[in-house]
Motif scaffolding. Structure first.
Motif, short mmCIF file in Angstrom:
data_model
loop_
_atom_site.label_atom_id
_atom_site.label_comp_id
_atom_site.label_asym_id
_atom_site.label_seq_id
_atom_site.Cartn_x
_atom_site.Cartn_y
_atom_site.Cartn_z
N MET A 1 12.82 13.44 -6.90
CA MET A 1 13.71 14.15 -7.81
C MET A 1 13.07 14.14 -9.20
N ALA A 2 13.29 15.18 -9.93
CA ALA A 2 12.71 15.34 -11.27
C ALA A 2 13.41 14.43 -12.26
N ASP A 3 12.69 14.09 -13.36
CA ASP A 3 13.34 13.29 -14.41
C ASP A 3 14.30 14.19 -15.18
N THR A 4 15.13 13.60 -16.01
CA THR A 4 16.20 14.32 -16.70
C THR A 4 15.68 15.45 -17.58
N LEU A 5 14.62 15.20 -18.36
CA LEU A 5 14.09 16.24 -19.24
C LEU A 5 13.52 17.41 -18.44
N GLU A 6 12.81 17.09 -17.37
CA GLU A 6 12.23 18.14 -16.53
C GLU A 6 13.35 18.93 -15.85
N LEU A 7 14.38 18.25 -15.38
CA LEU A 7 15.52 18.90 -14.73
C LEU A 7 16.25 19.81 -15.73
N ASP A 8 16.46 19.31 -16.94
CA ASP A 8 17.12 20.12 -17.97
C ASP A 8 16.34 21.39 -18.27
N ALA A 9 15.03 21.27 -18.40
CA ALA A 9 14.18 22.42 -18.70
C ALA A 9 14.19 23.42 -17.54
N LEU A 10 14.10 22.92 -16.32
CA LEU A 10 14.12 23.79 -15.14
C LEU A 10 15.47 24.49 -15.02
N TRP A 11 16.55 23.77 -15.23
CA TRP A 11 17.90 24.34 -15.17
C TRP A 11 18.03 25.50 -16.18
N GLU A 12 17.57 25.27 -17.40
CA GLU A 12 17.63 26.31 -18.44
C GLU A 12 16.74 27.50 -18.09
N ASP A 13 15.51 27.22 -17.66
CA ASP A 13 14.60 28.31 -17.29
C ASP A 13 15.17 29.14 -16.14
N PHE A 14 15.70 28.46 -15.13
CA PHE A 14 16.27 29.14 -13.97
C PHE A 14 17.42 30.05 -14.39
N HIS A 15 18.33 29.53 -15.21
CA HIS A 15 19.48 30.31 -15.62
C HIS A 15 19.12 31.39 -16.66
N ARG A 16 17.97 31.26 -17.28
CA ARG A 16 17.49 32.31 -18.17
C ARG A 16 16.95 33.48 -17.36
N VAL A 17 16.18 33.20 -16.31
CA VAL A 17 15.58 34.28 -15.52
C VAL A 17 16.55 34.84 -14.48
N VAL A 18 17.46 34.03 -13.98
CA VAL A 18 18.47 34.52 -13.04
C VAL A 18 19.64 35.02 -13.89
#
Length: 114
Positions: A1-18
């Protein structure tokens, strides 16, 4: 599982492109698979990745699995490669543009949506 900062960044990137809502994506996946004589069951509509994106959109961040994170990375990368996020929206003028838009929409990104 990703660390919190990596997860936060991925969550934001995903919801930006989707940029499609789960309802919009579900409707698109059903339309995409429908033809004149048959229509797939809603839970079987679309590509496996499109269905997985839809499932992710319906989850809370704390409920994500490693497989969800893998798909989220894939979607962010693919949309980044196919879409010109800096210059959207753009008119769809050629069959190639239409195919590109439809492929992006299957991943939850409508390039014509502001």
């Amino acid at each position: 599982m990703a660390d919190t900062l990596e997860l936060d960044a991925l969550w934001e990137d995903f919801h930006r492109v989707v940029n499609m809502t789960s309802a919009e994506l579900a409707a698109w996946l059903r339309v995409r698979d429908a033809d004149e004589e048959t229509e797939a069951l809603p839970e079987e509509s679309g590509t496996p990745t499109g269905r997985h994106v839809l499932a992710i959109l319906q989850k809370r961040r704390t409920d994500l699995t490693d497989d969800d994170l893998r798909v989220m990375r894939k979607v962010v990368d693919t949309v980044g490669e196919l879409a010109d996020l800096e210059n959207e929206p753009q008119p769809v003028s050629t069959p190639e543009d239409t195919r590109r838009r439809h492929r992006l929409m299957t991943l939850g990104h409508d390039p014509l949506k502001p």
